[in-house]
Design an enzyme around this catalytic site. Structure first.
Site, PDB file in Angstrom:
ATOM      1  N   ARG A 122     166.326 -17.975  55.497  1.00 20.31           N
ATOM      2  CA  ARG A 122     166.197 -16.930  54.470  1.00 20.31           C
ATOM      3  C   ARG A 122     165.081 -17.210  53.463  1.00 20.31           C
ATOM      4  NH1 ARG A 122     171.815 -17.402  55.187  1.00 20.31           N
ATOM      5  NH2 ARG A 122     172.731 -15.542  56.141  1.00 20.31           N
ATOM      6  N   LYS A 144     151.437 -10.507  51.936  1.00 20.08           N
ATOM      7  CA  LYS A 144     151.824  -9.752  53.126  1.00 20.08           C
ATOM      8  C   LYS A 144     151.850 -10.699  54.320  1.00 20.08           C
ATOM      9  CE  LYS A 144     150.595  -4.852  52.832  1.00 20.08           C
ATOM     10  NZ  LYS A 144     149.720  -3.813  53.400  1.00 20.08           N
ATOM     11  N   GLU A 186     135.663  -7.230  55.066  1.00 20.88           N
ATOM     12  CA  GLU A 186     136.650  -7.114  53.991  1.00 20.88           C
ATOM     13  C   GLU A 186     135.985  -7.242  52.624  1.00 20.88           C
ATOM     14  OE1 GLU A 186     139.754  -6.244  54.030  1.00 20.88           O
ATOM     15  OE2 GLU A 186     140.222  -6.337  56.174  1.00 20.88           O
ATOM     16  N   LYS A 228     141.546  -7.880  44.751  1.00 26.33           N
ATOM     17  CA  LYS A 228     142.834  -7.805  45.439  1.00 26.33           C
ATOM     18  C   LYS A 228     143.978  -8.250  44.536  1.00 26.33           C
ATOM     19  CE  LYS A 228     145.320  -8.662  49.659  1.00 26.33           C
ATOM     20  NZ  LYS A 228     145.304  -9.132  51.061  1.00 26.33           N
ATOM     21  N   GLU A 238     153.559  -2.415  47.807  1.00 31.26           N
ATOM     22  CA  GLU A 238     152.871  -1.234  48.327  1.00 31.26           C
ATOM     23  C   GLU A 238     153.694   0.045  48.174  1.00 31.26           C
ATOM     24  OE1 GLU A 238     150.854  -0.020  52.488  1.00 31.26           O
ATOM     25  OE2 GLU A 238     150.405  -2.058  51.843  1.00 31.26           O
ATOM     26  N   ARG A 242     148.771  -0.306  45.840  1.00 24.95           N
ATOM     27  CA  ARG A 242     148.336  -1.324  46.806  1.00 24.95           C
ATOM     28  C   ARG A 242     147.863  -0.710  48.122  1.00 24.95           C
ATOM     29  NH1 ARG A 242     150.943  -7.235  48.198  1.00 24.95           N
ATOM     30  NH2 ARG A 242     149.576  -7.692  49.965  1.00 24.95           N
ATOM     31  N   ASN A 246     144.274  -0.584  52.209  1.00 25.61           N
ATOM     32  CA  ASN A 246     144.249  -0.194  53.624  1.00 25.61           C
ATOM     33  C   ASN A 246     143.023   0.651  53.973  1.00 25.61           C
ATOM     34  OD1 ASN A 246     146.711  -1.429  54.437  1.00 25.61           O
ATOM     35  ND2 ASN A 246     147.833   0.205  53.392  1.00 25.61           N
ATOM     36  N   HIS A 249     141.680   0.754  57.535  1.00 23.67           N
ATOM     37  CA  HIS A 249     142.632   0.091  58.423  1.00 23.67           C
ATOM     38  C   HIS A 249     143.323   1.034  59.400  1.00 23.67           C
ATOM     39  CE1 HIS A 249     141.901  -3.281  55.829  1.00 23.67           C
ATOM     40  NE2 HIS A 249     142.742  -4.034  56.480  1.00 23.67           N
ATOM     41  N   HIS A 253     143.200  -0.606  62.869  1.00 25.92           N
ATOM     42  CA  HIS A 253     144.385  -1.051  63.604  1.00 25.92           C
ATOM     43  C   HIS A 253     144.508  -0.339  64.945  1.00 25.92           C
ATOM     44  CE1 HIS A 253     146.741  -2.664  59.857  1.00 25.92           C
ATOM     45  NE2 HIS A 253     145.775  -3.467  60.247  1.00 25.92           N
ATOM     46  N   HIS A 266     139.597  -8.562  63.686  1.00 24.13           N
ATOM     47  CA  HIS A 266     140.227  -7.614  62.755  1.00 24.13           C
ATOM     48  C   HIS A 266     139.183  -6.985  61.833  1.00 24.13           C
ATOM     49  CE1 HIS A 266     142.968  -5.812  59.903  1.00 24.13           C
ATOM     50  NE2 HIS A 266     142.443  -6.533  58.928  1.00 24.13           N
TER      51      HIS A 266
END
Length: 366
Positions: A122, A144, A186, A228, A238, A242, A246, A249, A253, A266
């Site tokens: 956990r 993230k 980026e 960031k 998000e 936030r 993206n 993206h 993606h 990426h």
């Protein structure tokens, strides 16, 4: 030697992002954490083959017990099927809740190791030690963490912040060209989101200006972390702002998934996706043609990919798996101007397909 430090502050968390010349000082940072039973370094064999001896030397200075767990490199290996083996290795090593994971590598290792840390018993503490430009400017900051599934990227994950980020910039000296492109894409994205001096300064640079000891590289990393961390501090999970991170993206993606994570890094995929977003921005929110040309010129100077090579209908199909869809529309991050992003913009599928066809059909010149 520590080169710079910036704090990431949010609701319930605060941690430093530090740029260093090498690994010296990591052991001191570890010793400042309380009640560490064991340190587990999660890394790829490729990274270990180059840098393991340096981090081992530094870890021995901490007097803490440590072990290495080796991961397969590459985006395709950041998969939920790979998680079980690592859990078993931690259990067999008697890792308890006072164990600490060091994510030692690029964005794939950081995402994967962070996901393990967030879910094992956990949640146990973890540290980001990024070794690529992408990880320095993006994936190591913000909390993230995620793994991929067959139908999509980062579909299973969590928001889980590291104890600190320790970036040894000398590891960038061995980056291949593809990885430089990944990180620079980026950096460009962050400069689009921020505008102002950041965008203007980066616009005066060219690809050869960036190397591990260059002033412009350090500036680019520091400014990207500033952008960031400012956004993350306002919206960790998000729920709103936030989402601007993206930018590029949705297409990125999709083409990563479409090409089975083999053709593009990426950042290269995001670079192509930025152009789709800019074309949509011209169409929907008033992004000017002159700004579009400035953006393409910068990307050309940095030798980033801009042309969509995949079939538009297949790209759109893979967008359907994106987390940002809503009914009959997909939501995009667009730019009204540099420094003025707009998130959650609904775009009809027909327009997306038209823009993708336009993107594929035009020749972009810087």
């Amino acid at each position: 030697m520590k080169l710079s430090e910036r704090e990431v502050v949010g609701s319930g968390f605060v941690y430093p992002v530090e740029l260093h010349e090498d690994f010296v000082g990591l052991s001191e940072k570890l010793n400042n954490l309380k009640k560490i039973s064991h340190v587990f370094v999660l890394t790829s064999r490729e990274i270990a083959g180059i840098y393991e001896k340096y981090i081992i030397r530094e870890l021995k200075n901490s007097s803490l017990p440590f072990s290495f767990i080796y991961l397969k490199s590459g985006e395709k290996n950041k998969h939920i099927d790979r998680v079980k083996k690592v859990y078993h290795q931690l259990i067999e090593a008697d890792a308890d809740r006072n164990a600490v994971i060091i994510a030692f590598g690029g964005g794939v290792v950081g995402d994967f190791a962070g996901f393990i840390a967030a879910t094992y018993q956990r949640g146990i503490r973890f540290i980001q030690v990024p070794t690529t430009l992408l990880a320095c400017v993006d994936s190591s900051v913000g909390g993230k963490v995620a793994v991929n599934v067959d139908s999509g990227k980062n579909m299973v994950g969590a928001f889980y912040q590291p104890q600190f980020v320790f970036a040894p910039l000398f590891t960038l000296s061995t980056l291949p060209k593809k990885e430089w492109s990944c990180g620079l894409a980026e950096v460009v994205k962050h400069s689009f989101l921020d505008g102002g001096n950041f965008f203007e300064t980066i616009s005066k640079s060219k690809r050869s200006d960036f190397f591990e000891k260059s002033d412009i590289l350090r500036y680019a990393i520091e400014e990207s972390v500033r952008v960031k961390s400012s956004i993350v501090s306002q919206d960790e999970k998000e729920s709103g702002l936030r989402a601007v991170l993206n930018l590029g993206h949705t297409t990125g993606h999709a083409i990563e998934s479409l090409t089975l994570y083999k053709k593009y890094s990426h950042g290269e995929a995001v670079s192509v996706g930025l152009v789709t977003a800019l074309l949509l921005s011209k169409e929907l929110v008033g992004f000017s043609e002159s700004n579009f040309q400035k953006a393409i010129s910068l990307m050309s100077q940095l030798e980033l990919p801009t042309v969509l090579e995949e079939k538009p209908d297949l790209v759109l199909k893979h967008m359907e798996h994106d987390k940002k869809k809503d009914g009959n529309t997909l939501k995009f991050v667009l730019l009204e101007d540099f420094g003025k992003p707009k998130f959650g913009v609904p775009v009809e599928r027909k327009l997306i397909l038209d823009i993708l066809k336009r993107h594929k059909g035009i020749k972009l010149n810087g």
